[in-house]
Scaffold this motif. Structure first.
Motif, PDB file in Angstrom:
ATOM      1  N   ALA A 110      -6.932   8.799  20.773  1.00  8.38           N
ATOM      2  CA  ALA A 110      -5.489   8.957  20.603  1.00  8.38           C
ATOM      3  C   ALA A 110      -4.873   7.692  20.014  1.00  8.38           C
ATOM      4  O   ALA A 110      -3.969   7.761  19.163  1.00  8.38           O
ATOM      5  CB  ALA A 110      -4.840   9.284  21.958  1.00  8.38           C
ATOM      6  N   GLN A 111      -5.377   6.530  20.450  1.00  8.79           N
ATOM      7  CA  GLN A 111      -4.864   5.278  19.900  1.00  8.79           C
ATOM      8  C   GLN A 111      -5.178   5.181  18.417  1.00  8.79           C
ATOM      9  O   GLN A 111      -4.327   4.766  17.601  1.00  8.79           O
ATOM     10  CB  GLN A 111      -5.487   4.094  20.659  1.00  8.79           C
ATOM     11  N   GLY A 112      -6.431   5.578  18.055  1.00  8.39           N
ATOM     12  CA  GLY A 112      -6.792   5.564  16.638  1.00  8.39           C
ATOM     13  C   GLY A 112      -5.914   6.506  15.824  1.00  8.39           C
ATOM     14  O   GLY A 112      -5.440   6.155  14.734  1.00  8.39           O
ATOM     15  N   GLU A 113      -5.697   7.709  16.377  1.00 12.15           N
ATOM     16  CA  GLU A 113      -4.826   8.658  15.668  1.00 12.15           C
ATOM     17  C   GLU A 113      -3.403   8.130  15.571  1.00 12.15           C
ATOM     18  O   GLU A 113      -2.727   8.306  14.540  1.00 12.15           O
ATOM     19  CB  GLU A 113      -4.854  10.000  16.388  1.00 12.15           C
ATOM     20  N   ALA A 114      -2.924   7.471  16.651  1.00  9.34           N
ATOM     21  CA  ALA A 114      -1.577   6.900  16.610  1.00  9.34           C
ATOM     22  C   ALA A 114      -1.492   5.804  15.550  1.00  9.34           C
ATOM     23  O   ALA A 114      -0.493   5.701  14.815  1.00  9.34           O
ATOM     24  CB  ALA A 114      -1.199   6.348  17.985  1.00  9.34           C
ATOM     25  N   ASN A 115      -2.550   4.989  15.459  1.00  2.91           N
ATOM     26  CA  ASN A 115      -2.557   3.945  14.427  1.00  2.91           C
ATOM     27  C   ASN A 115      -2.531   4.559  13.023  1.00  2.91           C
ATOM     28  O   ASN A 115      -1.803   4.091  12.145  1.00  2.91           O
ATOM     29  CB  ASN A 115      -3.804   3.065  14.590  1.00  2.91           C
ATOM     30  N   GLN A 116      -3.346   5.620  12.844  1.00  2.03           N
ATOM     31  CA  GLN A 116      -3.342   6.291  11.539  1.00  2.03           C
ATOM     32  C   GLN A 116      -1.971   6.895  11.245  1.00  2.03           C
ATOM     33  O   GLN A 116      -1.463   6.792  10.118  1.00  2.03           O
ATOM     34  CB  GLN A 116      -4.416   7.383  11.520  1.00  2.03           C
ATOM     35  N   SER A 117      -1.366   7.514  12.260  1.00  2.00           N
ATOM     36  CA  SER A 117      -0.027   8.078  12.063  1.00  2.00           C
ATOM     37  C   SER A 117       0.976   6.980  11.720  1.00  2.00           C
ATOM     38  O   SER A 117       1.850   7.161  10.864  1.00  2.00           O
ATOM     39  CB  SER A 117       0.416   8.826  13.330  1.00  2.00           C
ATOM     40  N   GLN A 118       0.833   5.832  12.405  1.00  2.00           N
ATOM     41  CA  GLN A 118       1.734   4.706  12.121  1.00  2.00           C
ATOM     42  C   GLN A 118       1.556   4.225  10.679  1.00  2.00           C
ATOM     43  O   GLN A 118       2.549   3.946   9.971  1.00  2.00           O
ATOM     44  CB  GLN A 118       1.454   3.574  13.116  1.00  2.00           C
ATOM     45  N   ARG A 120       0.419   6.059   8.177  1.00  2.51           N
ATOM     46  CA  ARG A 120       0.986   7.088   7.283  1.00  2.51           C
ATOM     47  C   ARG A 120       2.503   7.019   7.260  1.00  2.51           C
ATOM     48  O   ARG A 120       3.138   7.169   6.214  1.00  2.51           O
ATOM     49  CB  ARG A 120       0.522   8.484   7.742  1.00  2.51           C
ATOM     50  N   ALA A 121       3.100   6.751   8.451  1.00  2.96           N
ATOM     51  CA  ALA A 121       4.558   6.636   8.495  1.00  2.96           C
ATOM     52  C   ALA A 121       5.028   5.434   7.677  1.00  2.96           C
ATOM     53  O   ALA A 121       6.028   5.508   6.950  1.00  2.96           O
ATOM     54  CB  ALA A 121       5.029   6.511   9.946  1.00  2.96           C
ATOM     55  N   SER A 122       4.287   4.320   7.800  1.00  4.60           N
ATOM     56  CA  SER A 122       4.664   3.140   7.013  1.00  4.60           C
ATOM     57  C   SER A 122       4.538   3.427   5.516  1.00  4.60           C
ATOM     58  O   SER A 122       5.412   3.058   4.717  1.00  4.60           O
ATOM     59  CB  SER A 122       3.752   1.965   7.394  1.00  4.60           C
ATOM     60  N   THR A 123       3.444   4.111   5.149  1.00  7.70           N
ATOM     61  CA  THR A 123       3.266   4.473   3.735  1.00  7.70           C
ATOM     62  C   THR A 123       4.386   5.391   3.269  1.00  7.70           C
ATOM     63  O   THR A 123       4.939   5.215   2.156  1.00  7.70           O
ATOM     64  CB  THR A 123       1.892   5.159   3.548  1.00  7.70           C
ATOM     65  N   ALA A 124       4.733   6.364   4.095  1.00 13.36           N
ATOM     66  CA  ALA A 124       5.815   7.280   3.723  1.00 13.36           C
ATOM     67  C   ALA A 124       7.140   6.527   3.587  1.00 13.36           C
ATOM     68  O   ALA A 124       7.944   6.814   2.687  1.00 13.36           O
ATOM     69  CB  ALA A 124       5.928   8.389   4.769  1.00 13.36           C
ATOM     70  N   GLN A 125       7.355   5.559   4.489  1.00 14.40           N
ATOM     71  CA  GLN A 125       8.596   4.772   4.398  1.00 14.40           C
ATOM     72  C   GLN A 125       8.634   3.959   3.106  1.00 14.40           C
ATOM     73  O   GLN A 125       9.684   3.884   2.427  1.00 14.40           O
ATOM     74  CB  GLN A 125       8.687   3.845   5.621  1.00 14.40           C
ATOM     75  N   GLU A 126       7.474   3.378   2.767  1.00 13.74           N
ATOM     76  CA  GLU A 126       7.412   2.628   1.511  1.00 13.74           C
ATOM     77  C   GLU A 126       7.667   3.545   0.320  1.00 13.74           C
ATOM     78  O   GLU A 126       8.407   3.183  -0.615  1.00 13.74           O
ATOM     79  CB  GLU A 126       6.052   1.952   1.377  1.00 13.74           C
ATOM     80  N   GLN A 127       7.049   4.727   0.364  1.00 17.15           N
ATOM     81  CA  GLN A 127       7.268   5.672  -0.736  1.00 17.15           C
ATOM     82  C   GLN A 127       8.732   6.103  -0.796  1.00 17.15           C
ATOM     83  O   GLN A 127       9.307   6.249  -1.879  1.00 17.15           O
ATOM     84  CB  GLN A 127       6.359   6.891  -0.566  1.00 17.15           C
ATOM     85  N   ALA A 128       9.334   6.300   0.384  1.00 17.15           N
ATOM     86  CA  ALA A 128      10.750   6.676   0.401  1.00 17.15           C
ATOM     87  C   ALA A 128      11.611   5.552  -0.159  1.00 17.15           C
ATOM     88  O   ALA A 128      12.570   5.797  -0.913  1.00 17.15           O
ATOM     89  CB  ALA A 128      11.177   7.022   1.831  1.00 17.15           C
ATOM     90  N   ASP A 129      11.266   4.299   0.194  1.00 20.18           N
ATOM     91  CA  ASP A 129      12.019   3.160  -0.358  1.00 20.18           C
ATOM     92  C   ASP A 129      11.871   3.100  -1.879  1.00 20.18           C
ATOM     93  O   ASP A 129      12.857   2.864  -2.616  1.00 20.18           O
ATOM     94  CB  ASP A 129      11.529   1.857   0.279  1.00 20.18           C
ATOM     95  N   GLN A 130      10.620   3.313  -2.341  1.00 26.85           N
ATOM     96  CA  GLN A 130      10.406   3.308  -3.782  1.00 26.85           C
ATOM     97  C   GLN A 130      11.193   4.436  -4.456  1.00 26.85           C
ATOM     98  O   GLN A 130      11.803   4.248  -5.523  1.00 26.85           O
ATOM     99  CB  GLN A 130       8.907   3.454  -4.090  1.00 26.85           C
TER     100      GLN A 130
END
Length: 169
Positions: A110-118, A120-130
């Motif tokens: 679950a921690q690994g999945e949470a890290n991956q989700s985090q 992906r969320a950071s990547t999505a935020q960067e893409q949204a900023d771009q």
């Protein structure tokens, strides 16, 4: 004749003395036998009493041995129950350890999945900023184009006015 009579009387008297002596000896021996028989009876009574005491002690020891055997059987049963309980507790502890290991593995996953989700969320935020920056740039370009279009329109209006003025002349 008188001598014969006297001699036979003396012999008779001797026989009487011998008989009395034998009777006295027999009486003494009978008394001794009676005393020995009485002593033997006393010894027999004492021996019988001692035998009864020994039998009673043997019965008491047998009862004590039976009680000790019962106590030993009870202790053996208690020891078996304790061993069974210890085995059961060991099995339960092993099961609990296995469950804890599974829970630990699940928590790590679950921690690994949470890290991956985090991530992906950071990547999505960067893409949204771009995308926001691109949209802002596009809006700026649109505004500049609209400004140029306005300037062209003003110039076109001025050219038309000049053309009308020249035609009016």
């Amino acid at each position: 004749m008188a001598q014969e009579t006297s001699g036979s009387a003396t012999a008779e008297a001797r026989r009487d003395i011998d008989v009395q002596a034998e009777v006295e000896l027999l009486r003494m021996r009978m008394d001794e036998a009676r005393q020995e028989a009485q002593s033997a009876r006393q010894y027999a009574m004492q021996a019988s009493g001692l035998a009864r005491q020994a039998q009673a002690q043997a019965r008491q020891v047998q009862h004590q041995a039976q009680h000790a055997q019962q106590d030993a059987n009870q202790a053996n049963q208690q020891a078996q129950q304790a061993r069974q309980q210890a085995m059961l507790a060991t099995n339960q502890a092993q099961q609990a350890q296995s469950e804890a290991d599974r829970a630990q593995s699940q928590a790590q996953q679950a921690q690994g999945e949470a890290n991956q989700s985090q991530q992906r969320a950071s990547t999505a935020q960067e893409q949204a900023d771009q995308a926001t920056q691109l949209a802002q740039q596009a809006e700026d370009q649109a505004n500049r184009a609209q400004d140029r279009a306005g300037q062209w329109e003003i110039q076109l209006h001025q050219i038309r006015q000049q053309a009308r003025l020249q035609q009016g002349r």
